[in-house]
Design a protein around this motif. Structure first.
Motif, PDB file in Angstrom:
ATOM      1  N   UNK A  95      62.365   6.002 -14.184  1.00 38.14           N
ATOM      2  CA  UNK A  95      63.067   7.125 -15.426  1.00 38.14           C
ATOM      3  C   UNK A  95      62.650   7.184 -16.834  1.00 38.14           C
ATOM      4  N   UNK A  96      62.016   8.472 -17.029  1.00 42.92           N
ATOM      5  CA  UNK A  96      61.350   9.058 -18.100  1.00 42.92           C
ATOM      6  C   UNK A  96      61.977   8.476 -19.048  1.00 42.92           C
ATOM      7  N   UNK A  97      63.045   8.215 -19.573  1.00 40.06           N
ATOM      8  CA  UNK A  97      64.076   8.152 -20.381  1.00 40.06           C
ATOM      9  C   UNK A  97      63.789   7.568 -21.262  1.00 40.06           C
ATOM     10  N   UNK A  98      63.417   5.934 -20.522  1.00 40.46           N
ATOM     11  CA  UNK A  98      63.186   4.936 -21.141  1.00 40.46           C
ATOM     12  C   UNK A  98      61.558   5.208 -21.764  1.00 40.46           C
ATOM     13  N   UNK A  99      61.035   6.048 -21.810  1.00 38.87           N
ATOM     14  CA  UNK A  99      59.573   6.054 -22.230  1.00 38.87           C
ATOM     15  C   UNK A  99      60.200   7.523 -23.452  1.00 38.87           C
ATOM     16  N   UNK A 100      60.919   6.782 -23.268  1.00 37.27           N
ATOM     17  CA  UNK A 100      61.216   8.425 -24.529  1.00 37.27           C
ATOM     18  C   UNK A 100      61.919   7.124 -25.832  1.00 37.27           C
ATOM     19  N   UNK A 101      60.785   7.140 -27.009  1.00 34.58           N
ATOM     20  CA  UNK A 101      60.862   6.080 -27.962  1.00 34.58           C
ATOM     21  C   UNK A 101      61.481   7.668 -29.191  1.00 34.58           C
ATOM     22  N   UNK A 102      63.062   7.553 -30.235  1.00 34.66           N
ATOM     23  CA  UNK A 102      62.891   8.539 -31.331  1.00 34.66           C
ATOM     24  C   UNK A 102      62.809   7.689 -31.899  1.00 34.66           C
ATOM     25  N   UNK A 103      61.829   8.874 -32.929  1.00 34.59           N
ATOM     26  CA  UNK A 103      61.675   9.414 -34.170  1.00 34.59           C
ATOM     27  C   UNK A 103      62.565   8.280 -35.106  1.00 34.59           C
ATOM     28  N   UNK A 104      61.774   8.993 -36.514  1.00 32.19           N
ATOM     29  CA  UNK A 104      62.878   8.814 -37.676  1.00 32.19           C
ATOM     30  C   UNK A 104      64.074   9.504 -37.660  1.00 32.19           C
ATOM     31  N   UNK A 105      63.217  11.028 -37.541  1.00 32.34           N
ATOM     32  CA  UNK A 105      64.663  12.139 -37.995  1.00 32.34           C
ATOM     33  C   UNK A 105      64.873  11.974 -36.557  1.00 32.34           C
ATOM     34  N   UNK A 106      64.662  12.135 -35.050  1.00 31.71           N
ATOM     35  CA  UNK A 106      65.631  12.122 -33.984  1.00 31.71           C
ATOM     36  C   UNK A 106      66.462  10.674 -33.878  1.00 31.71           C
ATOM     37  N   UNK A 107      66.459   9.442 -34.654  1.00 31.02           N
ATOM     38  CA  UNK A 107      67.520   8.771 -35.100  1.00 31.02           C
ATOM     39  C   UNK A 107      68.700   8.812 -36.028  1.00 31.02           C
ATOM     40  N   UNK A 108      68.392   9.579 -36.887  1.00 32.21           N
ATOM     41  CA  UNK A 108      68.758  10.465 -37.624  1.00 32.21           C
ATOM     42  C   UNK A 108      70.006  11.322 -37.105  1.00 32.21           C
ATOM     43  N   UNK A 109      69.355  12.341 -36.199  1.00 28.32           N
ATOM     44  CA  UNK A 109      70.670  12.708 -35.330  1.00 28.32           C
ATOM     45  C   UNK A 109      71.096  11.635 -34.474  1.00 28.32           C
ATOM     46  N   UNK A 110      70.830  11.227 -34.236  1.00 21.35           N
ATOM     47  CA  UNK A 110      71.563  10.431 -32.432  1.00 21.35           C
ATOM     48  C   UNK A 110      72.439   9.146 -33.195  1.00 21.35           C
ATOM     49  N   UNK A 111      72.513   9.360 -35.010  1.00 17.91           N
ATOM     50  CA  UNK A 111      73.343   7.932 -35.073  1.00 17.91           C
ATOM     51  C   UNK A 111      74.531   7.924 -34.458  1.00 17.91           C
TER      52      UNK A 111
END
Length: 282
Positions: A95-111
């Motif tokens: 389950x690769x997805x659990x090893x993906x950590x969003x950065x600050x820009x990613x967090x802002x996009x996904x909020x």
């Protein structure tokens, strides 16, 4: 600017000029990043905090360093943790997805709701960094190779970018931003700022301190001029100490609160001893 809910008019602890207020609101209306320049201590970072408070939106801060890459702001694939888990049988490494950590820009996009994103001191990064951000800031999306997934913004963030003008930013990047330069406050505006933080400061103490502060800033020989934050700290030190107001200009006590370099402190006292008085500020 039809959305009244997103009209910025300053906040209780941040004094904003009309020009800066208009720049913020234009950037919000046009959905473009707002690039803020100005010398250290002019309130660039505090502006994002003020916008967040005034518009009641979460603030995400991305502090830029000399080693920061644009990819860091999108996401990080934690290969080390995945290797560790595979060796010690911790969880499903497929389950690769659990090893993906969003950065600050990613967090802002996904909020789930619109946020204020502060990209702080962009000029600290290498010259390619701003250009590497262009696509993501324009399209508000990015692709995660490891999971074959595209992250698209749910609500376009309000993007505030600060720069201390340590290096020039690329023209292509500048064209995509709304720009505003924060001038260092004059004495009248500075007193307004001080009153926000110290509403009960004695007027005579404030006058003496302000005259001394601007006298020091006028010295061409000073390498690192004191900023607004240093003035506020100095005023607090003067008030706490209970020092006689008459001694402020005569002795300039606690100079290490205002000036952070030994040579600047020495230079200031040398100039003072040579007879360059404060009388022109009276």
């Amino acid at each position: 600017m039809s959305n009244k809910m997103n009209q910025f008019q300053g906040s209780n602890d941040y004094v904003v000029t009309d020009e800066l207020m208009h720049a913020v609101n234009v950037a919000i209306a046009l959905q473009k990043p707002l690039l803020i320049k100005g010398e250290p201590g002019t309130g660039k970072t505090m502006l994002a905090e003020s916008i967040s408070e005034a518009l009641k939106k979460d603030l995400i801060i991305w502090n830029i360093k000399s080693t920061t890459k644009a990819q860091d702001g999108l996401y990080v694939y934690d290969t080390v943790q995945r290797l560790y888990d595979s060796q010690f049988g911790e969880g499903d490494v497929a389950e690769i997805k659990k090893y993906i950590k969003l950065g600050k820009l990613g967090e802002a996009f996904a909020a789930d709701e619109q946020v204020v994103l502060l990209i702080d001191e962009i000029d600290k990064a290498d010259l390619e960094f701003p250009n590497d951000l262009l696509w993501e800031l324009d399209k508000m999306e990015f692709y995660i190779n490891e999971t074959k997934e595209t992250i698209r913004t749910k609500h376009r963030p309000i993007v505030i970018i600060t720069s201390n003008a340590e290096k020039e930013l690329p023209d292509a990047f500048l064209r995509r931003c709304i720009f505003h330069y924060i001038e260092f406050p004059n004495q009248e505006k500075m007193e307004e700022i001080v009153r926000v933080h110290f509403g009960d400061v004695e007027q005579k103490l404030l006058t003496q301190a302000m005259e001394t502060f601007y006298w020091i800033r006028e010295m061409k020989e000073i390498q690192k001029k004191p900023s607004t934050s240093e003035l506020l700290d100095w005023l607090q030190a003067l008030m706490i100490s209970g020092i006689s107001i008459d001694r402020i200009k005569a002795e300039i006590p606690y100079a290490g609160v205002l000036l952070k370099k030994n040579q600047d402190i020495d230079t200031m006292y040398e100039i003072k001893e040579k007879g360059y008085s404060l009388k022109r500020w009276l």
